[in-house]
Write an enzyme that holds these catalytic residues in place. Structure first.
Site, short mmCIF file in Angstrom:
data_model
loop_
_atom_site.label_atom_id
_atom_site.label_comp_id
_atom_site.label_asym_id
_atom_site.label_seq_id
_atom_site.Cartn_x
_atom_site.Cartn_y
_atom_site.Cartn_z
N ASP A 1 -1.21 -6.01 -0.40
CA ASP A 1 -1.51 -5.41 0.91
C ASP A 1 -2.99 -5.12 1.06
O ASP A 1 -3.62 -4.61 0.11
CB ASP A 1 -0.78 -4.06 1.01
N GLU B 1 -1.25 -5.58 8.49
CA GLU B 1 -0.39 -5.07 9.56
C GLU B 1 -0.93 -5.54 10.91
O GLU B 1 -2.14 -5.73 11.08
CB GLU B 1 -0.33 -3.54 9.50
N GLU C 1 9.34 -4.70 10.15
CA GLU C 1 9.78 -3.38 9.66
C GLU C 1 10.32 -2.50 10.79
O GLU C 1 9.71 -2.40 11.87
CB GLU C 1 8.59 -2.66 8.98
N LYS D 1 -1.49 -9.28 2.62
CA LYS D 1 -0.70 -8.90 3.81
C LYS D 1 -1.52 -7.97 4.68
O LYS D 1 -2.25 -7.11 4.16
CB LYS D 1 0.61 -8.22 3.40
N ASP E 1 0.84 -1.20 0.00
CA ASP E 1 0.00 0.00 0.00
C ASP E 1 0.88 1.26 0.00
O ASP E 1 0.37 2.37 -0.10
CB ASP E 1 -1.00 -0.01 1.17
N SER E 2 2.20 1.07 0.05
CA SER E 2 3.12 2.19 -0.18
C SER E 2 2.87 2.79 -1.56
O SER E 2 3.31 3.90 -1.84
CB SER E 2 4.58 1.72 -0.06
O1 KIV Z 1 3.54 -1.17 1.61
C1 KIV Z 1 4.69 -1.60 1.53
O2 KIV Z 1 5.44 -1.34 0.58
C2 KIV Z 1 5.17 -2.46 2.59
C3 KIV Z 1 6.63 -2.73 2.63
C4 KIV Z 1 7.32 -1.53 3.11
C5 KIV Z 1 6.94 -3.93 3.43
O3 KIV Z 1 4.42 -2.87 3.43
#
Ligand code: KIV
Length: 273
Positions: A89, A121, A188, A119, A50-51
């Site tokens: 994510d 968190e 992280e 994924k 989600d970055s």
């Molecule tokens: O969103 C993302 O890119 C991530 C990585 C930094 C692990 O969760």
């Protein structure tokens, strides 16, 4: 038949779990089909992080990222790859409530992208959700330590687990995530000793970002390690300077257009004379 064989050759959750303690896991973020195509031959996991909200869409943090954005980028990465496991994510707000709601959102991601996993968190209620999802056939990767989606509560992106209480919390979340059935876990922004302890204590692979070489694998935001931004965190190693390279190319293009050097004969269609 050959298409079936091709699909079967993609890495999946059990392959990644089996790499613990044997082969370091290589993971990079990918948000688009062309980037996925470049990274796929060398990565074990392509993470549609989600970055993407910050890297591609210019958001200040990942809170504004939507399920629709993740699905769209997940579809693009799936189209551009054929070998790596693709993990998408779950965005802020799509999985923290009732496990049934998380399941509905995760099913959309799995069905509409064709990805091999999702994924989430960590947080106090998340292990129960991970158990709910994995028991229903959805491979889940955990994410402990620095949690970008909690930026509005945890404060600016800073390494976690340096204070005793925080260290205990991260360790406990990591153990609960593994016990709930996650197939791997991003760790992280934690110090080396904590990363080492998590990696030692849990049976699934840890994939570190700013979490030292003590993890079972590493992940970076591809644009960071390729040098696309003028700033990168301390834990990033820049393997290229694409920002300078792109800047040079664009300046050259502009100069050529202004001097009428582009397009030239080679780039021009001619009618029959
Ligand atoms: O969103 C993302 O890119 C991530 C990585 C930094 C692990 O969760």
């Amino acid at each position: 038949m050959s298409a079936q064989r091709e699909k079967a050759s993609r890495l999946a959750a059990p392959d990644i779990t089996a790499m613990k303690g044997k082969t370091p896991i290589v993971c990079l973020t990918a948000y688009t089909a062309p980037m996925a195509e470049l990274l796929d031959p060398v990565c074990d996991i392509l993470l549609v992080g989600d970055s993407v909200g910050m890297v591609v869409h210019g958001l200040d943090n990942t809170v504004g990222v939507t399920l629709e954005m993740m699905i769209l980028h997940g579809q693009a990465v799936m189209r551009g790859s054929r070998r790596a496991m693709v993990v998408v994510d779950m965005p802020f707000g799509s999985y923290e409530g009732a496990p049934e709601h998380a399941y509905a959102a995760a099913c959309r991601v799995m069905k509409e992208t064709g990805a091999q996993g999702i994924k989430v968190e960590s947080g106090p209620t998340i292990p129960a959700t991970i158990a709910y999802l994995t028991q229903r056939g959805i491979p889940v990767m955990g994410h402990v330590g620095l949690r970008p989606q909690a930026a509005l509560i945890d404060g600016p992106f800073k390494a976690k687990g340096r204070k005793e209480g925080e260290r205990e919390r991260v360790l406990q979340e990591a153990c609960a995530t593994a016990e709930a059935g996650a197939f791997a876990m991003v760790v992280e922004g934690v110090a080396e000793d904590l990363a080492r302890e998590i990696t030692h204590q849990i049976a699934i692979p840890t994939i570190g970002i700013g979490a030292s070489p003590a993890c079972d694998g590493q992940v970076l935001v591809a644009e960071d390690m390729l040098g696309l931004f003028d700033w990168a965190p301390k834990f990033v190693r820049r393997y290229a300077d694409l920002r300078a390279e792109i800047g040079r190319a664009v300046e050259q293009y502009a100069a050529d257009v202004r001097a009428r050097r582009f397009p030239g004969e080679a780039e021009t269609y001619f009618g029959k004379s």
